[in-house]
Design a protein around this motif. Structure first.
Motif, short mmCIF file in Angstrom:
data_model
loop_
_atom_site.label_atom_id
_atom_site.label_comp_id
_atom_site.label_asym_id
_atom_site.label_seq_id
_atom_site.Cartn_x
_atom_site.Cartn_y
_atom_site.Cartn_z
N THR A 1 4.55 3.12 -4.65
CA THR A 1 3.64 2.48 -5.72
C THR A 1 3.66 0.95 -4.91
O THR A 1 3.25 -0.02 -5.79
N ASP A 2 3.88 0.58 -3.71
CA ASP A 2 3.67 -0.71 -3.10
C ASP A 2 3.13 -0.64 -1.82
O ASP A 2 3.56 -0.03 -0.75
N ILE A 3 1.73 -1.16 -1.82
CA ILE A 3 1.04 -1.21 -0.61
C ILE A 3 1.73 -2.06 0.85
O ILE A 3 1.52 -1.66 1.80
N LEU A 4 2.70 -2.71 0.32
CA LEU A 4 3.51 -3.57 1.47
C LEU A 4 4.68 -2.81 1.68
O LEU A 4 5.03 -3.23 2.82
N ASP A 5 4.87 -1.80 1.20
CA ASP A 5 5.86 -1.01 1.89
C ASP A 5 5.63 0.46 2.07
O ASP A 5 6.20 1.44 1.36
N GLY A 6 4.43 0.89 2.78
CA GLY A 6 3.90 1.94 2.56
C GLY A 6 3.47 2.85 3.78
O GLY A 6 2.82 3.61 3.91
N SER B 1 0.42 -0.56 7.30
CA SER B 1 -0.01 0.76 7.63
C SER B 1 0.44 1.50 6.72
O SER B 1 1.57 1.59 5.98
N VAL B 2 -0.55 2.61 6.07
CA VAL B 2 -0.05 3.61 5.01
C VAL B 2 -0.72 4.91 5.38
O VAL B 2 -1.88 4.97 6.19
N SER C 1 -4.87 -6.88 7.05
CA SER C 1 -5.51 -5.58 7.34
C SER C 1 -4.58 -4.50 6.55
O SER C 1 -3.51 -4.63 6.68
N VAL C 2 -5.08 -3.35 6.32
CA VAL C 2 -4.47 -2.20 6.05
C VAL C 2 -4.94 -1.05 6.93
O VAL C 2 -6.11 -0.82 6.88
N THR C 3 -4.14 -0.31 7.53
CA THR C 3 -4.66 0.54 8.39
C THR C 3 -4.16 1.96 7.94
O THR C 3 -3.02 1.98 7.16
N VAL C 4 -5.15 2.89 7.63
CA VAL C 4 -5.01 4.21 6.67
C VAL C 4 -5.00 5.37 7.81
O VAL C 4 -5.87 5.37 8.56
N GLY C 5 -3.96 6.25 7.45
CA GLY C 5 -4.08 7.58 8.31
C GLY C 5 -3.08 7.49 9.73
O GLY C 5 -2.46 6.40 9.92
N ASP C 6 -3.32 8.40 10.37
CA ASP C 6 -2.46 8.72 11.70
C ASP C 6 -3.37 8.40 12.86
O ASP C 6 -2.98 8.76 14.00
N GLY C 7 -4.70 8.37 12.72
CA GLY C 7 -5.51 8.24 13.91
C GLY C 7 -6.24 9.51 14.44
O GLY C 7 -6.82 9.51 15.17
N GLU C 8 -5.84 10.59 13.74
CA GLU C 8 -6.20 11.84 13.82
C GLU C 8 -6.97 12.51 12.96
O GLU C 8 -8.11 13.00 13.13
#
Length: 401
Positions: free
Chosen positions: A92-97, A115-116, A131-138
């Motif tokens: 529930t916290d984008i800053l700790d995801g 990163s989440v 910035s927010v990076t989403v996923g694992d790049g794959e």
């Protein structure tokens, strides 16, 4: 659903490398599989996760919230042991995801780059140019905006969504009532090299306010993408090909809501998202004075709509297979065409169209319910059978054969 097992079972499920799996339910208040739920989508063959095409990342499930047509968007995970999809567990916290599926509901001020694993967003997020990076790049990187129609809706400003090399998928549910245009607002940037797909509920969408710069292509699968302006910024897709996908019920729609020139090539089908029972907006919906300078290719029947009082200038060629509808009976703005039309299908002119290029329908019908003005300086050919109650006006110095 099988009452004994609680499963709606399908034999197998495979996802192609560039495919995005979106499950849609037409049932009212469909249960999508948490520990307390009694119904699941089950798959008889247990796939080897990513190697067999079922992503480790969450899959999007859209289900009806109630009989009033409201659609929710959920993230669900594949449970290999039980061979079923179950509701994703949210942080529930984008800053700790880091590595988590994050559900951000309230207001947040970004202070660091984070990163989440996946992101569900319903709330105001100010970025401070973070910035927010989403996923694992794959595997596909999943973002859900406005998962349901409650609350004030997602409102993003001054931060960047990064997908890395993964294909980004941005989805969401029904529009939020009482909010401007009802769609989440994205006054920031989206980056990545794997392309971006937009896949909203038929009555959902997203508002973009900036010119974007991701690479790898754009697909509007369902719902609306609204290109608007904010101060000196005017929204636009990257200068790569854009695909707008039609559907049996609705399909995708790009709404041009700021005066601008757009250079992208478009591949289109369908009639876009409905805004009334009487008509659709169009796979491309021109709602200001807009120039589309790229080519347009049809892969099936498609509508290009234009709002009353505005003009859509199409300077590229129009080709492909399917019937082309220019304007609709209740949205009668104007078009100016110069690149020619060469389609394997009928042409429906429902508004005022000023044309200076050749029209080749291979002897098919040109249904004329509006006005077709030929303003060509050079001689042009029209290979079509003309029928209807509209008008043809010869206004150019060239001949029309």
């Amino acid at each position: 659903t099988d009452n004994a097992t609680g499963c709606m079972t399908i034999p197998s499920l495979t996802q192609k490398d560039d495919g995005i799996l979106i499950l849609r339910s037409t049932a009212s208040r469909t249960v999508y599989g948490t520990e307390a739920d009694s119904r699941y989508l089950c798959v008889e063959t247990a796939p080897e996760l990513r190697s067999n095409g079922i992503p480790v990342e969450p899959v999007i499930l859209m289900s009806s919230e109630s009989d009033n047509g409201i659609v929710e968007a959920h993230l669900v995970n594949w449970d290999a042991e039980r061979k079923r999809f179950v509701g994703a567990a949210y942080a529930t916290d984008i800053l700790d995801g880091v590595g988590k599926v994050v559900y951000q509901n309230g207001a947040t001020n970004m202070t660091d780059d984070v990163s989440v694993g996946a992101l569900v967003l319903r709330g105001v997020v100010a970025g401070g140019h973070k910035s927010v990076t989403v996923g694992d790049g794959e595997g596909p990187a999943m973002v859900v905006l406005n998962p349901n129609s409650r609350g004030s809706g997602a409102d993003v400003s001054n931060w960047t969504l990064r997908f890395g090399t993964a294909r980004g998928v941005i989805s969401g549910g029904t529009k939020v009532s009482g909010v401007d245009n009802g769609c989440p607002k994205w006054n920031g940037y989206i980056n990545g090299s794997g392309g971006v797909d937009f896949a909203f509920a038929d009555t959902g969408g997203i508002i973009l306010y900036r010119k974007q710069s991701w690479s790898g292509g754009t697909r509007v699968m369902s719902g609306e993408v609204l290109l608007m302006s904010s101060g000196s910024y005017i929204a636009g897709f990257p200068d790569e090909d854009v695909v707008v996908v039609g559907g049996e019920r609705s399909g995708g729609s790009v709404r041009f809501m700021a005066a601008a020139t757009h250079a992208q090539n478009y591949t289109i089908s369908g009639f876009g998202a409905a805004y009334s029972c009487a008509t659709k907006r169009g796979a491309l919906s021109i709602e200001k004075d807009v120039m589309l300078a790229g080519d347009i290719t049809l892969v099936n029947d498609a509508l290009i709509g234009v709002t009353n009082g505005f003009t859509g200038t199409l300077t590229g060629g129009i080709s492909g297979t399917g019937d082309l509808y220019l304007g609709s009976p209740v949205r009668t703005g104007a078009f100016v065409l110069s690149g020619g039309i060469d389609i394997d299908g009928d042409l429906h002119v429902n508004t005022c169209v000023t044309n200076s290029g050749a029209i080749d329908l291979d002897g098919r019908f040109l249904y004329l319910d509006g006005t077709l003005v030929f303003n060509n300086a050079a001689d042009i050919d029209v290979n079509a059978k003309v029928i209807g109650e509209g008008r043809i006006v010869l206004a150019g110095s060239g001949k029309v054969n």
